[in-house]
Design an enzyme around this catalytic site. Sequence first.
Site, mmCIF file in Angstrom:
data_model
loop_
_atom_site.group_PDB
_atom_site.id
_atom_site.type_symbol
_atom_site.label_atom_id
_atom_site.label_comp_id
_atom_site.label_asym_id
_atom_site.label_seq_id
_atom_site.Cartn_x
_atom_site.Cartn_y
_atom_site.Cartn_z
ATOM 1 N N ASP A 262 35.915 46.999 37.968
ATOM 2 C CA ASP A 262 36.771 45.962 37.433
ATOM 3 C C ASP A 262 37.938 45.803 38.420
ATOM 4 O O ASP A 262 38.057 46.535 39.407
ATOM 5 C CB ASP A 262 37.231 46.318 36.011
ATOM 6 C CG ASP A 262 37.641 45.088 35.229
ATOM 7 O OD1 ASP A 262 37.560 45.082 34.004
ATOM 8 O OD2 ASP A 262 38.051 44.089 35.881
HETATM 9 C C1 GLC Z 1 39.684 41.510 34.617
HETATM 10 C C2 GLC Z 1 38.769 41.815 33.452
HETATM 11 C C3 GLC Z 1 37.321 41.548 33.729
HETATM 12 C C4 GLC Z 1 37.195 40.351 34.647
HETATM 13 C C5 GLC Z 1 37.785 40.749 35.984
HETATM 14 C C6 GLC Z 1 37.715 39.615 37.013
HETATM 15 O O1 GLC Z 1 40.611 42.558 34.797
HETATM 16 O O2 GLC Z 1 38.864 43.119 32.891
HETATM 17 O O3 GLC Z 1 36.669 41.343 32.477
HETATM 18 O O4 GLC Z 1 35.826 39.990 34.799
HETATM 19 O O5 GLC Z 1 39.129 41.181 35.860
HETATM 20 O O6 GLC Z 1 38.517 38.563 36.598
#
Ligand code: GLC
Length: 717
Positions: A262
């Site tokens: 993430d």
């Molecule tokens: C965010 C979220 C995730 C998302 C990623 C990219 O922190 O936790 O669900 O897909 O970043 O935006």
Amino acid sequence: MNIKKLIDDLTIDEKIGQLLQLAPFFFVEDLDVEIFGHVQALHLNKEKIFQAGSVLGNNNATEMIKVQKRYLKESRHKIPLIFMADIVHGFKTIFPVPLAMSTSFNPRLVYEAARIQAKEARVSGIQVTFSPMADISHDPRWGRVVEGFGEDPYLTSEFTRASIKGYQGVDLSLHDSIAACVKHFAAYGASESGRDYNTADINHISLYNIYLPTYKAAVDAGVKLLMTAFNTVDHIPATVNEFLLRDILRKQWHYKGVVISDYDSLHQVIKHGVAKNDEEAAYLGLKAGLDIEMQSTAYVNYLESIINKHPDMMKLLDQAVYRVLKLKKELGLFKDPYAGADPVKEQAIIRQKNHLDMAEQVAMESMVLLKNNNHLLPLDKQLTYALIGPYSETKRTNGPWAGHGDNALNHTLNETLSKEGVQIIFNKATETPVFSQAEIKQIKMADILLIALGENEYESGEAHAKAHIKLPRNQEKFMTFAKQLKKKTITLLYHGRPFDLTNIMDTDALLDVYYLGSRAHEAIAKTMVGKHNPSGKLTMTYPKTAGQIPIYYNHLNTGRPKEPDIMNEYVSFYLDEDNEPLFPFGFGLSYATFEYSNLVIDKIKFNQNEAVCVSIDIANNSNYDGYETVQLYIRDLVGLYARPVKELKAFKKVWIAAHHKQTISFELTYKDLTYYDIKGNRRLEPGEFQIIVGPNSRDTQTMIIELIKENFHDIKQ
Ligand code: GLC
């Protein structure tokens, strides 16, 4: 394209670069000029940037083509970038938020919605979506419940499967498909206190039976990417957790796809206190099986030195790079680095009428009728209505994670109700029920008040946890205002999480409309005038108070359950509240009246080779045609481990015409009765099971069946 040969031709820097993901601006701004300090802060330089493997969050075909062109010009190996973004419930055509779509109990709608999202995203230069979110949560304080499909593992698995099949289609190289990325592995929804990024402390029985099954469903559905969660599991951050990423994902589930972190979650292993610095975080990530590092640079800055110290880890790097390049090949990027991105086609495809019509159809099945005293709904067009409350003029129905959409293109409820011939004689959006005398005079002239309450799209979703789940900003005052006027009320709820609605339950009718997307108000108006009969059923339990959280339907019985009508203070209960929710899982009304009767099971004792047929009669004793979702639960009465008081195992959404009756049947086999033990082995235990059938998880009919030991054999894991 021979991927293994391509890897052999890459330098170690270029291999590591394939695991780096950066935002689009890194590639097209003038890199000789510091970009908001990011390049410096991430210890990047132009060479590293033009070795990156993927892009996070581009917006349209023109931008993608510009970035790809620049990249292919600058890079030595000419391996195209892959473009990824959060297309969670719509790209330009916005569908209801996933929590709302799950109330449809109709996975086919989510499949259709995902097909449309894939077409709009692909032509706009996106090849991967960070969706579906398959996290299970029992906690409405957690803002991200809006992104999931509710509290039940079986239902969420059905929607997760449908979503992935819809995004990925039959061939990823086609321009109507994108790769799906299931998230957040694992158990992000168990964040303590409902706070984002918080600790998840879970025993392995719950891990295997509640939190892991939905990701397993994604892997079995062929999902191409999986995103690691911000939380720890067994006090090890998921992003560097070998038990999760190698033992479960690769060895037990045989997952062959890409694992992506993430946002910055590899670097955050330092904050977790499990790595001293980025070098240690990079070592742990590669060892655990993390492939792509999203928007942090531990890999690109340290993997070369790590591999120099541990040459045997080169094979782990090659495996990670192989998975990324295999995905690029499946998406057709080596044949066409623009993968169907086309600014002209883009304008023809996005928000085309049939996409918006599908969004409206999904919305109509994604709202829940929670109360309807005196049949105030459907609206009587002979009567007049005043439309008030903070959301009574809103167009903001797209909800969170709909950044590519545009709320300004939506219609208001006043517009769509008026178009349906409803007499709205007053409409004003105010945060509190404060009006001028003249306005009150007008409101008094209306026969019924329509009150639009709730929270805005920034009050749920990521990083938007709430400790209080009553309606915000004292919106309950609108109930007091209506009482003072002695007016009947119909309340509409715009929201992303279950609320504590106890203080507005005097309303005469209550329609839960979540955030229903681009055609929200068209769908709501058609439903309110009776052109469509609401059929949604809650997929998260609605508490009476935040103090009951976590509250969910498939809980254990405890050794001292609170038994109805038995007075005993030494049981599991509260002094100041009862144990029951305001609305249970699976609850939802209809304009029709469905009566359940005649639960029949074809055999009371059965062995492992036999199926059990369960049937029930449902009569529609009303003048309204409508859908009804029949739910079948089981309860394993005695097990090696304490088992939930009920577990959803099947559901059928059936159309029953007015004054008609249907017999609905289900077939159960032993596979529906198994569960996982603490080591993750599937277990089946002979003995008695309750079969529980009804319109929701509370108002049910039950019978007992027995799985006998005859012909008993071990079950396939
Ligand atoms: C965010 C979220 C995730 C998302 C990623 C990219 O922190 O936790 O669900 O897909 O970043 O935006």
